[in-house]
Design an enzyme around this catalytic site. Structure first.
Site, PDB file in Angstrom:
ATOM      1  N   CYS A 193     -49.062  39.879 -28.855  1.00  0.00           N
ATOM      2  CA  CYS A 193     -48.753  38.908 -27.789  1.00  0.00           C
ATOM      3  C   CYS A 193     -47.250  38.762 -27.573  1.00  0.00           C
ATOM      4  CB  CYS A 193     -49.374  37.557 -28.115  1.00  0.00           C
ATOM      5  SG  CYS A 193     -49.134  37.039 -29.829  1.00  0.00           S
TER       6      CYS A 193
ATOM      7  N   ILE B 104     -59.252  37.143 -29.307  1.00  0.00           N
ATOM      8  CA  ILE B 104     -58.945  38.206 -28.335  1.00  0.00           C
ATOM      9  C   ILE B 104     -60.239  38.860 -27.841  1.00  0.00           C
ATOM     10  CG2 ILE B 104     -57.736  40.415 -28.003  1.00  0.00           C
ATOM     11  CD1 ILE B 104     -55.871  37.915 -28.405  1.00  0.00           C
TER      12      ILE B 104
ATOM     13  N   HIS C  47     -46.312  30.399 -27.748  1.00  0.00           N
ATOM     14  CA  HIS C  47     -45.011  30.782 -28.315  1.00  0.00           C
ATOM     15  C   HIS C  47     -43.940  30.485 -27.267  1.00  0.00           C
ATOM     16  CE1 HIS C  47     -47.147  33.360 -31.221  1.00  0.00           C
ATOM     17  NE2 HIS C  47     -47.622  34.116 -30.247  1.00  0.00           N
TER      18      HIS C  47
HETATM   19  P1  NAD Z   1     -59.863  36.407 -34.786  1.00  0.00           P
HETATM   20  O1  NAD Z   1     -59.911  36.143 -36.241  1.00  0.00           O
HETATM   21  O2  NAD Z   1     -59.862  35.273 -33.831  1.00  0.00           O
HETATM   22  O3  NAD Z   1     -61.065  37.365 -34.377  1.00  0.00           O
HETATM   23  C1  NAD Z   1     -61.444  38.480 -35.143  1.00  0.00           C
HETATM   24  C2  NAD Z   1     -62.957  38.605 -35.077  1.00  0.00           C
HETATM   25  O4  NAD Z   1     -63.357  39.772 -35.774  1.00  0.00           O
HETATM   26  C3  NAD Z   1     -63.684  37.414 -35.728  1.00  0.00           C
HETATM   27  O5  NAD Z   1     -64.739  37.007 -34.887  1.00  0.00           O
HETATM   28  C4  NAD Z   1     -64.204  38.000 -37.042  1.00  0.00           C
HETATM   29  O6  NAD Z   1     -65.399  37.373 -37.447  1.00  0.00           O
HETATM   30  C5  NAD Z   1     -64.462  39.430 -36.620  1.00  0.00           C
HETATM   31  N1  NAD Z   1     -64.511  40.370 -37.750  1.00  0.00           N
HETATM   32  C6  NAD Z   1     -63.956  40.248 -38.975  1.00  0.00           C
HETATM   33  N2  NAD Z   1     -64.252  41.329 -39.724  1.00  0.00           N
HETATM   34  C7  NAD Z   1     -65.028  42.127 -38.951  1.00  0.00           C
HETATM   35  C8  NAD Z   1     -65.663  43.364 -39.159  1.00  0.00           C
HETATM   36  N3  NAD Z   1     -65.553  44.018 -40.335  1.00  0.00           N
HETATM   37  N4  NAD Z   1     -66.389  43.909 -38.155  1.00  0.00           N
HETATM   38  C9  NAD Z   1     -66.506  43.274 -36.944  1.00  0.00           C
HETATM   39  N5  NAD Z   1     -65.918  42.079 -36.687  1.00  0.00           N
HETATM   40  C10 NAD Z   1     -65.193  41.522 -37.677  1.00  0.00           C
HETATM   41  O7  NAD Z   1     -58.591  37.357 -34.565  1.00  0.00           O
HETATM   42  P2  NAD Z   1     -57.772  37.545 -33.222  1.00  0.00           P
HETATM   43  O8  NAD Z   1     -56.731  36.497 -33.164  1.00  0.00           O
HETATM   44  O9  NAD Z   1     -58.688  37.746 -32.076  1.00  0.00           O
HETATM   45  O10 NAD Z   1     -57.014  38.901 -33.559  1.00  0.00           O
HETATM   46  C11 NAD Z   1     -57.602  40.169 -33.370  1.00  0.00           C
HETATM   47  C12 NAD Z   1     -56.501  41.191 -33.198  1.00  0.00           C
HETATM   48  O11 NAD Z   1     -55.731  40.835 -32.037  1.00  0.00           O
HETATM   49  C13 NAD Z   1     -55.490  41.270 -34.357  1.00  0.00           C
HETATM   50  O12 NAD Z   1     -55.037  42.601 -34.443  1.00  0.00           O
HETATM   51  C14 NAD Z   1     -54.363  40.376 -33.882  1.00  0.00           C
HETATM   52  O13 NAD Z   1     -53.120  40.687 -34.467  1.00  0.00           O
HETATM   53  C15 NAD Z   1     -54.362  40.695 -32.397  1.00  0.00           C
HETATM   54  N6  NAD Z   1     -53.769  39.642 -31.537  1.00  0.00           N
HETATM   55  C16 NAD Z   1     -54.005  38.321 -31.775  1.00  0.00           C
HETATM   56  C17 NAD Z   1     -53.418  37.374 -30.950  1.00  0.00           C
HETATM   57  C18 NAD Z   1     -53.595  35.917 -31.177  1.00  0.00           C
HETATM   58  O14 NAD Z   1     -52.685  35.169 -30.877  1.00  0.00           O
HETATM   59  N7  NAD Z   1     -54.696  35.452 -31.681  1.00  0.00           N
HETATM   60  C19 NAD Z   1     -52.636  37.776 -29.882  1.00  0.00           C
HETATM   61  C20 NAD Z   1     -52.459  39.129 -29.632  1.00  0.00           C
HETATM   62  C21 NAD Z   1     -53.018  40.074 -30.480  1.00  0.00           C
END
Ligand code: NAD
Length: 339
Positions: A139, A12, A219
């Protein structure tokens, strides 16, 4: 110019960061990264400034990646932080954002009480106006809310029932499954999605169930809406076709799968195959009196990006119509037929 930092540069975060760079009224200060992986290397090549936790700076330098400062330094330089760290980590960062008096946008993996309001542009943009902390819903919830709020223009909605067929993992995730099974989401009846919809549409009668499927592309939701009165299929199709952020896959195209939808995105030259719109299959729209059934696909990696951009503007008092139309224009988000 609104100065935006993105903390957490994963699925994201990287998309939100690039979307911010395309906004005429926003400036990307930089992104917070914890590990010097491929995403960090690409970010550097794209000229995005990288900030890292103090104890990780050495790791980045050893990998030849320039770090501009700590995450604290990045927060200091921003007006608003979009937190896109993994589920629950955003709440851990909130005290930092608060202590520096910064606004923050959180993601759907955080509990609703991390923010003052849960947000969906087409449903409750105005509730985000002037807020300090906004949570953009997940999402699946974003897709449900966009669709339900759009359909409520056809008639008053009495109740919604939905089955959510969830992708098991994002394409980059190599350690998640299932790879050969359909799995009942343990908390599935009602699944948490209905509760999440109710954080925005408080009085809506909605029940959802969920199944996890071995796919990474998108999805799929099978939605059943009961209206207070009879509705016509023509009105349903018209409202879906006339609302940007929802697109239709036409009967003529013969597209009936997420694989073909993603292939269409590739053929259309969409960056990363992203489809930020809800993708409704025209053939699936069925009306029986006051009941509507339809099926749509949701590109989980990108659907929440426009809502993140809108949330930043809502916090800064910019009206809904202005923000939504700027976001749509700059991110190439359309209405009508995708194909
Ligand atoms: P992701 O794992 O792809 O990305 C998270 C990022 O944060 C990674 O690069 C990780 O290295 C970094 N990270 C971890 N710990 C950290 C810290 N302490 N400080 C800074 N960075 C840190 O996750 P994502 O899928 O992008 O999800 C992020 C958020 O978005 C979550 O809340 C998730 O529920 C939400 N989300 C995800 C999706 C999806 O389908 N992937 C869709 C909608 C919402």
């Amino acid at each position: 110019m609104i100065r935006v930092a993105v903390n957490g540069y994963g699925t994201i975060g990287k998309r939100v960061a690039e979307a911010v760079m395309l906004q005429p009224d926003m400036q990307l200060i930089g992104v917070g990264k914890t590990s010097p992986n491929a995403e960090a290397i690409v970010a550097q090549r794209k000229g995005i400034r990288i900030f890292a936790p103090e104890d990780s700076v050495k790791k980045f330098e050893e990998s030849g990646i320039r770090v501009e400062g700590s995450i604290q330094d990045m927060v200091k330089l921003a007006d608003v932080v979009v937190d896109a760290t993994p589920n629950g980590v955003g709440a851990e960062y909130k005290p930092l954002y608060e202590s520096q008096g910064k606004r923050a946008v959180f993601q759907g993996g955080e509990k609703p009480n991390v923010a003052e309001v849960s947000f969906s542009s087409l449903c409750n943009y105005d509730e985000g106006i002037g807020r300090k902390y906004i949570r953009v819903v997940s999402c699946n919830t974003t897709a449900l809310l966009r669709t339900i709020c759009t359909l409520s223009k056809v008639g008053k909605v009495e109740k919604v029932r939905a089955t959510i067929i969830r992708r098991a993992a994002d394409p980059k995730e190599i350690k998640r499954g299932p790879i050969n099974s359909l799995v009942l989401d343990p908390a599935s009846v009602p699944s948490h999605h209905a509760k999440d919809v109710n954080t925005v549409l408080k009085d809506l009668n909605i029940i959802t169930t969920a199944v996890i499927a071995p796919t990474t592309l998108m999805h799929v939701h099978s939605l059943n809406v009961t209206f207070k009165e009879k509705v016509s299929k023509e009105d349903v199709i018209n409202v879906l076709l006339n609302t940007p952020r929802l697109v239709m896959v036409s009967s003529k195209s013969k597209v009936s799968s997420t694989a073909e939808v993603i292939e269409t995105a590739r053929d259309l030259g969409r960056a990363r195959n992203d489809i930020k719109e809800v993708v409704v299959f025209e053939d699936s729209v069925y009306v029986n009196g006051n009941e509507l059934i339809l099926t749509y696909a949701v590109h989980q990696e990108s659907i929440v990006v426009p809502e993140n951009v809108d949330a930043i503007r809502a916090m800064h008092g910019i009206p809904a119509e202005e923000s939504i139309s700027t976001t749509n224009k700059t991110l190439g988000i359309i209405g009508g037929y995708l194909i």
